[in-house]
Design a protein around this motif. Structure first.
Motif, PDB file in Angstrom:
ATOM      1  N   LYS A 164     -14.859  10.763  18.721  1.00 41.53           N
ATOM      2  CA  LYS A 164     -15.090   9.356  18.443  1.00 41.53           C
ATOM      3  C   LYS A 164     -14.069   8.734  17.775  1.00 41.53           C
ATOM      4  CE  LYS A 164     -18.926   6.832  15.951  1.00 41.53           C
ATOM      5  NZ  LYS A 164     -20.202   7.106  15.542  1.00 41.53           N
ATOM      6  N   LEU A 165     -13.683   7.109  18.226  1.00 48.23           N
ATOM      7  CA  LEU A 165     -12.642   6.627  17.874  1.00 48.23           C
ATOM      8  C   LEU A 165     -13.381   5.701  16.460  1.00 48.23           C
ATOM      9  CD1 LEU A 165     -11.446   5.296  21.226  1.00 48.23           C
ATOM     10  CD2 LEU A 165     -10.572   7.274  19.810  1.00 48.23           C
ATOM     11  N   SER A 172     -15.747  -2.748  21.804  1.00 51.82           N
ATOM     12  CA  SER A 172     -15.685  -1.764  20.594  1.00 51.82           C
ATOM     13  C   SER A 172     -17.093  -0.900  20.765  1.00 51.82           C
ATOM     14  CB  SER A 172     -15.720  -2.367  19.289  1.00 51.82           C
ATOM     15  OG  SER A 172     -16.898  -3.110  18.917  1.00 51.82           O
ATOM     16  N   ILE A 173     -18.261  -1.409  21.025  1.00 49.27           N
ATOM     17  CA  ILE A 173     -19.432  -0.769  21.320  1.00 49.27           C
ATOM     18  C   ILE A 173     -19.123   0.266  22.517  1.00 49.27           C
ATOM     19  CG2 ILE A 173     -21.752  -0.718  22.192  1.00 49.27           C
ATOM     20  CD1 ILE A 173     -22.307  -3.216  20.401  1.00 49.27           C
ATOM     21  N   ILE A 200     -18.809   5.658  24.443  1.00 48.56           N
ATOM     22  CA  ILE A 200     -17.912   6.710  25.441  1.00 48.56           C
ATOM     23  C   ILE A 200     -17.233   7.715  24.469  1.00 48.56           C
ATOM     24  CG2 ILE A 200     -16.322   6.684  27.311  1.00 48.56           C
ATOM     25  CD1 ILE A 200     -17.227   4.258  28.210  1.00 48.56           C
ATOM     26  N   SER A 201     -16.250   7.404  23.529  1.00 49.41           N
ATOM     27  CA  SER A 201     -15.670   8.341  22.675  1.00 49.41           C
ATOM     28  C   SER A 201     -16.749   9.496  22.315  1.00 49.41           C
ATOM     29  CB  SER A 201     -14.842   7.636  21.933  1.00 49.41           C
ATOM     30  OG  SER A 201     -15.316   7.024  20.988  1.00 49.41           O
ATOM     31  N   GLN A 243     -27.263   6.504  22.435  1.00 50.71           N
ATOM     32  CA  GLN A 243     -25.895   6.281  22.819  1.00 50.71           C
ATOM     33  C   GLN A 243     -26.181   5.142  23.929  1.00 50.71           C
ATOM     34  OE1 GLN A 243     -24.412  10.018  23.655  1.00 50.71           O
ATOM     35  NE2 GLN A 243     -22.893   9.732  21.975  1.00 50.71           N
ATOM     36  N   LEU A 244     -26.985   5.371  25.100  1.00 51.28           N
ATOM     37  CA  LEU A 244     -27.254   4.656  26.154  1.00 51.28           C
ATOM     38  C   LEU A 244     -27.811   3.224  25.639  1.00 51.28           C
ATOM     39  CD1 LEU A 244     -27.048   4.387  29.228  1.00 51.28           C
ATOM     40  CD2 LEU A 244     -29.386   5.353  29.385  1.00 51.28           C
ATOM     41  N   ARG A 245     -28.689   3.049  24.721  1.00 48.15           N
ATOM     42  CA  ARG A 245     -29.229   1.935  24.192  1.00 48.15           C
ATOM     43  C   ARG A 245     -28.177   0.977  23.652  1.00 48.15           C
ATOM     44  NH1 ARG A 245     -33.819   3.689  20.818  1.00 48.15           N
ATOM     45  NH2 ARG A 245     -33.690   4.996  22.477  1.00 48.15           N
ATOM     46  N   SER A 246     -27.238   1.817  22.750  1.00 43.49           N
ATOM     47  CA  SER A 246     -26.017   1.231  22.354  1.00 43.49           C
ATOM     48  C   SER A 246     -25.396   0.524  23.367  1.00 43.49           C
ATOM     49  CB  SER A 246     -25.092   1.887  21.279  1.00 43.49           C
ATOM     50  OG  SER A 246     -25.878   2.263  20.086  1.00 43.49           O
ATOM     51  N   PHE A 247     -25.149   1.335  24.190  1.00 42.96           N
ATOM     52  CA  PHE A 247     -24.099   0.898  25.403  1.00 42.96           C
ATOM     53  C   PHE A 247     -24.732  -0.394  26.071  1.00 42.96           C
ATOM     54  CE2 PHE A 247     -22.168   0.730  29.642  1.00 42.96           C
ATOM     55  CZ  PHE A 247     -21.021   1.073  29.549  1.00 42.96           C
TER      56      PHE A 247
END
Length: 127
Positions: free
Chosen positions: A97-98, A84-85, A90-91, A35-39
């Motif tokens: 999750k959105l 959107s990422i 975060i969601s 998730q951190l990598r995606s952010f």
């Protein structure tokens, strides 16, 4: 038009730094490594394209239709792709999750590609 592009780019650049720091510090404990990598991907693409917008604002008059479409493609692409990422990451970290944001990310990426293609076209027209 040029001033608007430069202002938009400077805001996106500042937000990229803020979001990068937020991700590195505040979200580090909340997010998984993936998730951190995606952010961080969202932050990097936002910063790269904010810099591109600065270069466009300083080097183009943004008077032709293709130059305007180029600028708007980059602007919309940055917002749709990166934001959107951020929303998805975060969601999902909050287990809410959105999912509707999922299809928005590739649409933002497509607009970024369109911006690059229009930049290529604009450069060809000036040579």
């Amino acid at each position: 038009m040029t001033q608007f592009t430069l202002l938009f780019a400077s805001i996106l650049g500042a937000l990229a730094v803020i979001f990068g720091a937020f991700g590195a510090h505040a979200l580090k404990k909340l997010l998984s490594k993936d998730q951190l990598r995606s952010f961080e991907t969202g932050v990097k693409y936002q910063m790269y394209h904010a810099i591109v917008l600065l270069l466009i604002g300083f080097n183009f008059n943004l008077e032709t239709a293709s130059e305007k479409y180029m600028m708007y493609s980059f602007m919309a692409g940055i917002v749709l792709f990166s934001f959107s990422i951020y929303g998805l990451v975060i969601s999902s970290a909050k287990n809410k999750k959105l999912r509707f944001l999922g299809p928005i990310t590739p649409l933002g990426g497509l607009l970024l590609v369109c911006g690059w293609c229009l930049l290529f076209y604009s450069i060809l027209g000036t040579t």
